[in-house]
Design a protein around this motif. Structure first.
Motif, PDB file in Angstrom:
ATOM      1  N   LEU A  43      10.625   4.308  -1.311  1.00 34.48           N
ATOM      2  CA  LEU A  43       9.878   5.072  -2.306  1.00 34.48           C
ATOM      3  C   LEU A  43      10.299   4.706  -3.722  1.00 34.48           C
ATOM      4  O   LEU A  43       9.463   4.605  -4.631  1.00 34.48           O
ATOM      5  CB  LEU A  43      10.060   6.570  -2.050  1.00 34.48           C
ATOM      6  N   HIS A  44      11.595   4.475  -3.939  1.00 35.33           N
ATOM      7  CA  HIS A  44      12.040   4.029  -5.258  1.00 35.33           C
ATOM      8  C   HIS A  44      11.477   2.647  -5.585  1.00 35.33           C
ATOM      9  O   HIS A  44      11.059   2.391  -6.714  1.00 35.33           O
ATOM     10  CB  HIS A  44      13.566   4.001  -5.323  1.00 35.33           C
ATOM     11  N   ARG A  45      11.465   1.753  -4.601  1.00 32.10           N
ATOM     12  CA  ARG A  45      10.962   0.406  -4.867  1.00 32.10           C
ATOM     13  C   ARG A  45       9.504   0.436  -5.283  1.00 32.10           C
ATOM     14  O   ARG A  45       9.053  -0.396  -6.092  1.00 32.10           O
ATOM     15  CB  ARG A  45      11.123  -0.478  -3.626  1.00 32.10           C
ATOM     16  N   ASN A  46       8.752   1.381  -4.751  1.00 28.44           N
ATOM     17  CA  ASN A  46       7.333   1.489  -5.087  1.00 28.44           C
ATOM     18  C   ASN A  46       7.071   2.467  -6.226  1.00 28.44           C
ATOM     19  O   ASN A  46       5.926   2.836  -6.471  1.00 28.44           O
ATOM     20  CB  ASN A  46       6.554   1.891  -3.833  1.00 28.44           C
ATOM     21  N   GLU A  47       8.147   2.869  -6.915  1.00 30.72           N
ATOM     22  CA  GLU A  47       8.051   3.739  -8.093  1.00 30.72           C
ATOM     23  C   GLU A  47       7.296   5.022  -7.801  1.00 30.72           C
ATOM     24  O   GLU A  47       6.460   5.480  -8.588  1.00 30.72           O
ATOM     25  CB  GLU A  47       7.414   2.979  -9.260  1.00 30.72           C
ATOM     26  N   VAL A  48       7.585   5.578  -6.621  1.00 28.01           N
ATOM     27  CA  VAL A  48       7.017   6.875  -6.244  1.00 28.01           C
ATOM     28  C   VAL A  48       7.953   7.959  -6.752  1.00 28.01           C
ATOM     29  O   VAL A  48       9.165   7.889  -6.544  1.00 28.01           O
ATOM     30  CB  VAL A  48       6.871   6.981  -4.707  1.00 28.01           C
ATOM     31  N   TRP A  49       7.399   8.949  -7.398  1.00 28.97           N
ATOM     32  CA  TRP A  49       8.214  10.068  -7.868  1.00 28.97           C
ATOM     33  C   TRP A  49       7.659  11.357  -7.290  1.00 28.97           C
ATOM     34  O   TRP A  49       6.489  11.668  -7.425  1.00 28.97           O
ATOM     35  CB  TRP A  49       8.241  10.117  -9.399  1.00 28.97           C
ATOM     36  N   HIS A  50       8.543  12.081  -6.638  1.00 34.28           N
ATOM     37  CA  HIS A  50       8.166  13.322  -5.981  1.00 34.28           C
ATOM     38  C   HIS A  50       9.392  14.235  -6.018  1.00 34.28           C
ATOM     39  O   HIS A  50      10.539  13.763  -5.994  1.00 34.28           O
ATOM     40  CB  HIS A  50       7.728  13.052  -4.541  1.00 34.28           C
ATOM     41  N   ALA A  51       9.167  15.535  -6.062  1.00 30.95           N
ATOM     42  CA  ALA A  51      10.288  16.474  -6.152  1.00 30.95           C
ATOM     43  C   ALA A  51      11.294  16.291  -5.019  1.00 30.95           C
ATOM     44  O   ALA A  51      12.510  16.432  -5.215  1.00 30.95           O
ATOM     45  CB  ALA A  51       9.755  17.910  -6.159  1.00 30.95           C
ATOM     46  N   ARG A 106       0.820  -1.212   0.000  1.00 30.73           N
ATOM     47  CA  ARG A 106       0.000   0.000   0.000  1.00 30.73           C
ATOM     48  C   ARG A 106       0.864   1.276   0.000  1.00 30.73           C
ATOM     49  O   ARG A 106       0.403   2.336   0.389  1.00 30.73           O
ATOM     50  CB  ARG A 106      -0.919   0.009   1.225  1.00 30.73           C
ATOM     51  N   CYS A 107       2.113   1.171  -0.424  1.00 28.68           N
ATOM     52  CA  CYS A 107       3.031   2.311  -0.387  1.00 28.68           C
ATOM     53  C   CYS A 107       3.028   3.010  -1.750  1.00 28.68           C
ATOM     54  O   CYS A 107       3.962   2.900  -2.545  1.00 28.68           O
ATOM     55  CB  CYS A 107       4.442   1.850  -0.025  1.00 28.68           C
ATOM     56  N   GLY A 108       1.977   3.724  -2.017  1.00 33.98           N
ATOM     57  CA  GLY A 108       1.876   4.404  -3.304  1.00 33.98           C
ATOM     58  C   GLY A 108       0.672   5.326  -3.317  1.00 33.98           C
ATOM     59  O   GLY A 108      -0.043   5.473  -2.328  1.00 33.98           O
ATOM     60  N   GLY A 109       0.425   5.963  -4.452  1.00 27.43           N
ATOM     61  CA  GLY A 109      -0.751   6.807  -4.632  1.00 27.43           C
ATOM     62  C   GLY A 109      -0.799   7.973  -3.664  1.00 27.43           C
ATOM     63  O   GLY A 109       0.217   8.595  -3.333  1.00 27.43           O
ATOM     64  N   GLN A 110      -2.005   8.292  -3.193  1.00 24.85           N
ATOM     65  CA  GLN A 110      -2.197   9.433  -2.294  1.00 24.85           C
ATOM     66  C   GLN A 110      -1.496   9.226  -0.956  1.00 24.85           C
ATOM     67  O   GLN A 110      -1.063  10.200  -0.339  1.00 24.85           O
ATOM     68  CB  GLN A 110      -3.691   9.662  -2.079  1.00 24.85           C
ATOM     69  N   ARG A 111      -1.358   7.983  -0.532  1.00 25.85           N
ATOM     70  CA  ARG A 111      -0.657   7.737   0.728  1.00 25.85           C
ATOM     71  C   ARG A 111       0.779   8.240   0.629  1.00 25.85           C
ATOM     72  O   ARG A 111       1.271   8.954   1.512  1.00 25.85           O
ATOM     73  CB  ARG A 111      -0.650   6.247   1.063  1.00 25.85           C
ATOM     74  N   ALA A 112       1.461   7.852  -0.438  1.00 21.00           N
ATOM     75  CA  ALA A 112       2.853   8.264  -0.615  1.00 21.00           C
ATOM     76  C   ALA A 112       2.962   9.770  -0.834  1.00 21.00           C
ATOM     77  O   ALA A 112       3.884  10.413  -0.325  1.00 21.00           O
ATOM     78  CB  ALA A 112       3.472   7.507  -1.786  1.00 21.00           C
ATOM     79  N   GLU A 113       2.045  10.338  -1.567  1.00 15.20           N
ATOM     80  CA  GLU A 113       2.056  11.782  -1.804  1.00 15.20           C
ATOM     81  C   GLU A 113       1.924  12.541  -0.487  1.00 15.20           C
ATOM     82  O   GLU A 113       2.634  13.534  -0.243  1.00 15.20           O
ATOM     83  CB  GLU A 113       0.915  12.153  -2.751  1.00 15.20           C
ATOM     84  N   ARG A 114       1.043  12.082   0.367  1.00 11.78           N
ATOM     85  CA  ARG A 114       0.831  12.721   1.670  1.00 11.78           C
ATOM     86  C   ARG A 114       2.094  12.631   2.525  1.00 11.78           C
ATOM     87  O   ARG A 114       2.501  13.603   3.166  1.00 11.78           O
ATOM     88  CB  ARG A 114      -0.340  12.029   2.366  1.00 11.78           C
ATOM     89  N   VAL A 115       2.727  11.470   2.529  1.00 14.11           N
ATOM     90  CA  VAL A 115       3.950  11.295   3.308  1.00 14.11           C
ATOM     91  C   VAL A 115       5.070  12.161   2.746  1.00 14.11           C
ATOM     92  O   VAL A 115       5.836  12.768   3.498  1.00 14.11           O
ATOM     93  CB  VAL A 115       4.358   9.813   3.334  1.00 14.11           C
ATOM     94  N   CYS A 116       5.159  12.241   1.434  1.00  9.39           N
ATOM     95  CA  CYS A 116       6.227  13.043   0.821  1.00  9.39           C
ATOM     96  C   CYS A 116       6.076  14.524   1.144  1.00  9.39           C
ATOM     97  O   CYS A 116       7.085  15.242   1.277  1.00  9.39           O
ATOM     98  CB  CYS A 116       6.260  12.820  -0.688  1.00  9.39           C
ATOM     99  N   ARG A 117       4.872  14.997   1.263  1.00 13.33           N
ATOM    100  CA  ARG A 117       4.682  16.399   1.668  1.00 13.33           C
ATOM    101  C   ARG A 117       5.229  16.612   3.078  1.00 13.33           C
ATOM    102  O   ARG A 117       5.869  17.637   3.360  1.00 13.33           O
ATOM    103  CB  ARG A 117       3.200  16.775   1.599  1.00 13.33           C
TER     104      ARG A 117
END
Length: 322
Positions: free
Chosen positions: A161-169, A102-113
């Motif tokens: 985050l890389h393993r889950n292909e999360v991309w954030h600034a 479940r480490c992706g989507g809006q969850r990951a975006e929220r954590v990255c902020r």
């Protein structure tokens, strides 16, 4: 004349005779320990990993630790008490989300902020940040006003985050920090090496990661940062400031046979390490926490997580659990 007063209480039946326990598998013993002593989060994780449970209840249990700022607190990492969001808690939350897919989507975006808001100017994460005073914390986790960014937290977070292909600034600066920290790592703290492995195992530049891992493997062996023979613990002195017995073993660096750190050790060295891990299960079914104990409740809460990690490592290497 009719009698007055309360009706007599019904008789209490005698307790059932206890069952005589027979031999139980390591998994059954660990399950008993988890349901007897662990937090709801670890109970849900056990059910997910070993009893075919659904990931939804795991995420629901984790949600209790999340704060409005997108970070996590409330002693998710047992050695850091209180409600305040901390990078160390948030790193553990990401490990939980990754474990259940479940480490992706809006969850990951929220954590990255949240990570963007608490990172240092070089894009790294501190272990802790100063919050409201008075909340207990382990003495080896000092909460300071202007903490530096550290690989200890940044490496595992960036790797997940890389393993889950999360991309954030935020990831661009944080990744650059990790490369610089890993490639300049010298005679090191063992936990920093573990953090470096967590980053390198999923870093996008695979040839560069392989080269960095090869160098770290040589360092681990030269500096005796791993116990290669559990029967000769004195050959690898415990680093200064660590608890007696707080050694690191091959399985601590390579918790999965696919890890780059697996190549650091021979088959025989890894087999002895896993034998030692399997033999570490205690009479109550759980595994011990090897770091310094500073309070009873954090030590007990940490054992649930350590027990799950031991079971998952043994299973990853094909060891029978029953």
């Amino acid at each position: 004349m009719a009698e007055t007063g309360a009706s007599p209480l019904p008789a209490i039946p005698p307790p059932a005779s206890p069952r005589t326990p027979g031999p139980r598998s390591p998994l059954a013993r660990a399950e008993h320990f988890v349901w007897l002593t662990a937090r709801v989060l670890e109970q849900r994780l056990f059910a997910y990993h070993f009893r075919g449970g659904d990931p939804g209840p795991v995420e629901t249990a984790l949600e209790a630790y999340r704060n409005e700022d997108g970070g996590y607190g409330h002693a998710l990492e047992p050695d850091l008490r209180g409600p305040v969001s901390q990078p160390l808690h948030t790193a553990h939350a990401l490990r939980v989300l990754d474990a259940v897919g479940r480490c992706g989507g809006q969850r990951a975006e929220r954590v990255c902020r949240y990570l963007t808001a608490v990172s240092t100017p070089d894009g790294a994460l501190p272990v802790t940040r100063a919050g409201r005073d008075g909340y207990p914390a382990a003495p080896f986790l000092p909460v300071v006003a202007d903490p530096p960014g550290e690989l200890l937290v940044t490496g595992p977070v960036v790797g997940l985050l890389h393993r889950n292909e999360v991309w954030h600034a935020w990831l661009f600066r944080a990744t650059d920090f990790c490369w610089q920290a890993v490639e300049s790592l010298g005679p090191s703290h063992p936990y920093e090496v573990e953090a470096a492995v967590a980053f390198l195992d999923t870093a996008p530049d695979r040839p560069r990661a392989q080269a960095a891992a090869d160098r770290l493997g040589r360092l681990v062996r030269e500096r005796r940062l791993a116990v290669l023979d559990p029967d000769d613990l004195d050959a690898c002195p415990v680093p200064p400031g660590h608890a007696p017995g707080e050694h690191r073993f091959p399985h601590d660096y390579a918790r999965d046979p696919r890890s780059l750190a697996r190549a650091w050790f021979t088959d025989d060295e890894m087999a002895r390490s896993l034998d030692f891990l399997a033999a570490g299960q205690e009479d109550d079914g759980g595994w011990p926490v090897r770091r310094r104990r500073w309070a009873p409740v954090p030590a007990l809460e940490a054992r649930g997580r350590v027990t799950l990690e031991a079971l998952r490592t043994l299973r990853a290497y094909g060891r029978p659990l029953g």
